[in-house]
Design an enzyme around this catalytic site. Structure first.
Site, PDB file in Angstrom:
ATOM      1  N   TYR A   7       0.828  -1.324   0.121  1.00 53.88           N
ATOM      2  CA  TYR A   7       0.002   0.102  -0.256  1.00 53.88           C
ATOM      3  C   TYR A   7       0.859   1.147  -0.059  1.00 53.88           C
ATOM      4  CZ  TYR A   7       1.538  -0.336   4.807  1.00 53.88           C
ATOM      5  OH  TYR A   7       2.374  -0.582   5.926  1.00 53.88           O
ATOM      6  N   GLY A   8       2.127   1.107   0.155  1.00 55.89           N
ATOM      7  CA  GLY A   8       3.149   2.155   0.058  1.00 55.89           C
ATOM      8  C   GLY A   8       4.217   2.439  -0.882  1.00 55.89           C
ATOM      9  N   SER A   9       5.333   2.469  -0.211  1.00 54.52           N
ATOM     10  CA  SER A   9       6.439   2.776  -1.302  1.00 54.52           C
ATOM     11  C   SER A   9       6.633   1.556  -2.102  1.00 54.52           C
ATOM     12  CB  SER A   9       7.723   3.002  -0.249  1.00 54.52           C
ATOM     13  OG  SER A   9       8.254   1.967   0.287  1.00 54.52           O
ATOM     14  N   LEU A  10       6.396   0.524  -1.822  1.00 53.65           N
ATOM     15  CA  LEU A  10       6.703  -0.638  -2.593  1.00 53.65           C
ATOM     16  C   LEU A  10       5.624  -0.673  -3.983  1.00 53.65           C
ATOM     17  CD1 LEU A  10       7.379  -3.509  -0.210  1.00 53.65           C
ATOM     18  CD2 LEU A  10       8.662  -2.426  -1.545  1.00 53.65           C
ATOM     19  N   GLU A  82      11.122  -4.800   5.752  1.00 51.68           N
ATOM     20  CA  GLU A  82       9.992  -4.108   6.801  1.00 51.68           C
ATOM     21  C   GLU A  82      10.322  -3.968   7.856  1.00 51.68           C
ATOM     22  OE1 GLU A  82       8.237  -2.207   5.327  1.00 51.68           O
ATOM     23  OE2 GLU A  82       7.527  -2.793   3.325  1.00 51.68           O
TER      24      GLU A  82
END
Length: 161
Positions: A7-10, A82
């Site tokens: 949901y983010g930087s990936l 992570e």
């Protein structure tokens, strides 16, 4: 193979996307875009503007992201990246499939509900639940909270000394 929801930087077009496509880290195939069935607070926190999905089901928004199928090597890499269990924990969430990618998976179709692992956090500062919550993360959005890459964090720390 494992399913992982990012949901983010990936996500595609985000700063850490090259890590999930780097075959030396393992294999990852985009299956679909998806949205969490439950609401969660997706916040941007720390001086590095990191996106965090707070493990507070029922608060925030239904979060938009991408569903990947990853092999064991990629899963281990993502756990390391992570910072499991210090920064994030890998938990299971229900997702509603939005749009399928080009990879064939007979279990998936738009509107279906499926489960996947997600990197969420139960360890956060007391003020984080009161931060603005987002439905979708984009480092370049008009919120002005541009993500700071790990290699740039070291430079920023050294510069403060």
């Amino acid at each position: 193979m494992h399913r992982v929801f990012v949901y983010g930087s990936l996500k595609r077009a985000q700063p850490n996307y090259p890590l999930i496509t780097d075959s030396s880290n393992g294999k990852a195939e985009l299956l679909a875009t998806a949205t969490t069935v439950q609401k969660y607070p997706l916040v941007i926190a720390t001086q590095y503007n990191i996106p965090f999905l707070l493990n507070l089901p029922g608060q925030g928004h239904r979060v938009h992201g991408e569903l990947y199928r990853v092999d064991e090597k990629m899963l281990k890499y993502l756990d390391w990246f992570e910072n499991i269990p210090t920064m994030y924990q890998r938990t299971v969430v229900e997702l509603e499939i939005n749009e399928l990618a080009d990879v064939v998976d007979e279990e998936l179709s738009p509107g279906n509900i499926t489960e996947a692992s997600v990197y969420s956090t139960t360890t956060y500062q007391p003020d984080w639940p009161s931060l603005p919550a987002y439905q979708s993360y984009d480092s370049n959005a008009d919120h002005g909270l541009k993500f700071v890459l790990r290699e740039d964090r070291n430079w920023a720390s050294a510069r403060r000394c």
